[in-house]
Design a protein around this motif. Structure first.
Motif, PDB file in Angstrom:
ATOM      1  N   TYR A  31       0.915  -1.193   0.205  1.00  0.00           N
ATOM      2  CA  TYR A  31      -0.110   0.063  -0.024  1.00  0.00           C
ATOM      3  C   TYR A  31       0.925   1.185  -0.128  1.00  0.00           C
ATOM      4  CZ  TYR A  31      -3.875   3.243   0.698  1.00  0.00           C
ATOM      5  OH  TYR A  31      -4.713   4.021   0.874  1.00  0.00           O
ATOM      6  N   LEU A  32       2.030   1.241   0.875  1.00  0.00           N
ATOM      7  CA  LEU A  32       2.964   2.362   0.907  1.00  0.00           C
ATOM      8  C   LEU A  32       3.456   2.538  -0.374  1.00  0.00           C
ATOM      9  CD1 LEU A  32       4.008   2.160   4.607  1.00  0.00           C
ATOM     10  CD2 LEU A  32       2.549   4.074   3.374  1.00  0.00           C
ATOM     11  N   ALA A  33       3.755   1.488  -1.065  1.00  0.00           N
ATOM     12  CA  ALA A  33       4.591   1.585  -2.249  1.00  0.00           C
ATOM     13  C   ALA A  33       3.658   2.024  -3.412  1.00  0.00           C
ATOM     14  CB  ALA A  33       5.368   0.285  -2.730  1.00  0.00           C
ATOM     15  N   GLY A  34       2.401   2.411  -3.112  1.00  0.00           N
ATOM     16  CA  GLY A  34       1.431   2.707  -4.284  1.00  0.00           C
ATOM     17  C   GLY A  34       0.371   1.857  -4.665  1.00  0.00           C
ATOM     18  N   HIS A  90      -4.274  10.989   1.486  1.00  0.00           N
ATOM     19  CA  HIS A  90      -3.525  11.674   0.746  1.00  0.00           C
ATOM     20  C   HIS A  90      -4.405  11.361  -0.919  1.00  0.00           C
ATOM     21  CE1 HIS A  90      -0.856  13.313  -2.199  1.00  0.00           C
ATOM     22  NE2 HIS A  90      -0.602  12.176  -2.601  1.00  0.00           N
ATOM     23  N   ARG A  91      -4.854   9.812  -0.790  1.00  0.00           N
ATOM     24  CA  ARG A  91      -5.221   9.164  -2.017  1.00  0.00           C
ATOM     25  C   ARG A  91      -6.925   9.490  -2.021  1.00  0.00           C
ATOM     26  NH1 ARG A  91      -2.969   3.003  -2.596  1.00  0.00           N
ATOM     27  NH2 ARG A  91      -0.913   3.502  -2.174  1.00  0.00           N
ATOM     28  N   CYS A  92      -7.427   9.872  -1.237  1.00  0.00           N
ATOM     29  CA  CYS A  92      -8.896  10.044  -1.063  1.00  0.00           C
ATOM     30  C   CYS A  92      -9.316  11.010  -2.234  1.00  0.00           C
ATOM     31  CB  CYS A  92      -9.314  10.612   0.116  1.00  0.00           C
ATOM     32  SG  CYS A  92     -11.033  10.952   0.256  1.00  0.00           S
ATOM     33  N   ASN A  93     -10.121  10.620  -3.080  1.00  0.00           N
ATOM     34  CA  ASN A  93     -10.629  11.644  -4.218  1.00  0.00           C
ATOM     35  C   ASN A  93     -12.060  12.031  -4.205  1.00  0.00           C
ATOM     36  OD1 ASN A  93     -12.131   9.240  -4.612  1.00  0.00           O
ATOM     37  ND2 ASN A  93     -11.233   8.561  -6.435  1.00  0.00           N
ATOM     38  N   ARG A 107     -10.102   9.327 -10.480  1.00  0.00           N
ATOM     39  CA  ARG A 107     -10.066   7.834 -10.148  1.00  0.00           C
ATOM     40  C   ARG A 107      -8.774   7.495  -9.681  1.00  0.00           C
ATOM     41  NH1 ARG A 107     -13.121   3.252  -9.913  1.00  0.00           N
ATOM     42  NH2 ARG A 107     -12.056   1.299 -10.435  1.00  0.00           N
ATOM     43  N   TYR A 108      -8.231   6.998  -8.529  1.00  0.00           N
ATOM     44  CA  TYR A 108      -6.945   6.726  -8.167  1.00  0.00           C
ATOM     45  C   TYR A 108      -6.425   5.437  -9.082  1.00  0.00           C
ATOM     46  CZ  TYR A 108      -2.849   5.231  -5.726  1.00  0.00           C
ATOM     47  OH  TYR A 108      -1.540   4.867  -5.372  1.00  0.00           O
ATOM     48  N   GLN A 109      -5.364   5.685  -9.753  1.00  0.00           N
ATOM     49  CA  GLN A 109      -4.519   4.459 -10.540  1.00  0.00           C
ATOM     50  C   GLN A 109      -3.330   4.026  -9.794  1.00  0.00           C
ATOM     51  OE1 GLN A 109      -5.414   3.026 -13.230  1.00  0.00           O
ATOM     52  NE2 GLN A 109      -7.131   4.267 -14.057  1.00  0.00           N
ATOM     53  N   SER A 110      -3.256   2.841  -9.387  1.00  0.00           N
ATOM     54  CA  SER A 110      -1.935   2.377  -8.816  1.00  0.00           C
ATOM     55  C   SER A 110      -1.046   2.192  -9.645  1.00  0.00           C
ATOM     56  CB  SER A 110      -2.100   1.257  -7.777  1.00  0.00           C
ATOM     57  OG  SER A 110      -2.662  -0.043  -8.846  1.00  0.00           O
ATOM     58  N   PRO A 111       0.366   2.505  -9.518  1.00  0.00           N
ATOM     59  CA  PRO A 111       1.313   2.226 -10.190  1.00  0.00           C
ATOM     60  C   PRO A 111       1.828   0.886 -10.536  1.00  0.00           C
ATOM     61  CG  PRO A 111       2.131   3.154  -8.337  1.00  0.00           C
ATOM     62  CD  PRO A 111       0.694   3.122  -8.030  1.00  0.00           C
ATOM     63  N   SER A 112       2.528   0.587 -11.267  1.00  0.00           N
ATOM     64  CA  SER A 112       2.687  -0.878 -11.987  1.00  0.00           C
ATOM     65  C   SER A 112       3.940  -1.459 -10.641  1.00  0.00           C
ATOM     66  CB  SER A 112       3.389  -1.024 -13.078  1.00  0.00           C
ATOM     67  OG  SER A 112       3.791  -2.513 -13.475  1.00  0.00           O
TER      68      SER A 112
END
Length: 116
Positions: A31-34, A90-93, A107-112
């Motif tokens: 989660y902390l890595a994104g 921080h991620r709250c949209n 919309r939040y997009q998680s990195p690869s």
């Protein structure tokens, strides 16, 4: 009494179940890595980690509930736990319109992230 995932009853004492504690640590690290909640669910499924209820796949709600539970401070440490809570904020949209109704702004997009 049902113990949280990652803990086990050892005689009359509650102890940390190291294998499950590693899974808990991984959830916080990802989660902390994104990683998004969905990405974490997928990673746990690929690794073959069964859910707290014993099912083959975790739910996003289960991961979110675990990530927000203060009982995991003993496993991950205060800094990681608090960093995770700040990251969630921080991620709250969700924004609020003039009438005070919540609306998603983006919309939040998680990195690869590579799965181990």
């Amino acid at each position: 009494m049902k113990l949280p995932y990652g803990y086990v009853l050892d005689g009359e004492k509650i102890a940390i179940h190291e294998k499950r504690a590693d899974t808990v640590r991984s959830i916080f690290e990802y989660y902390l890595a994104g990683a998004s909640l969905g990405k974490i669910v997928d990673m746990l499924f690929v690794k073959g980690v069964s859910s707290p209820t014993g099912k083959s796949k975790w739910t996003r709600a289960a991961v979110d509930k675990l990530r927000a539970n203060k009982k995991y401070i003993l496993i991950v440490g205060m800094k990681v736990y608090l960093d995770t809570q700040f990251e969630k904020d921080h991620r709250c949209n969700v924004d609020y319109d003039k009438a005070g109704h919540p609306r998603k702004s983006t919309r939040y997009q998680s990195p690869s992230i590579e799965m181990e």
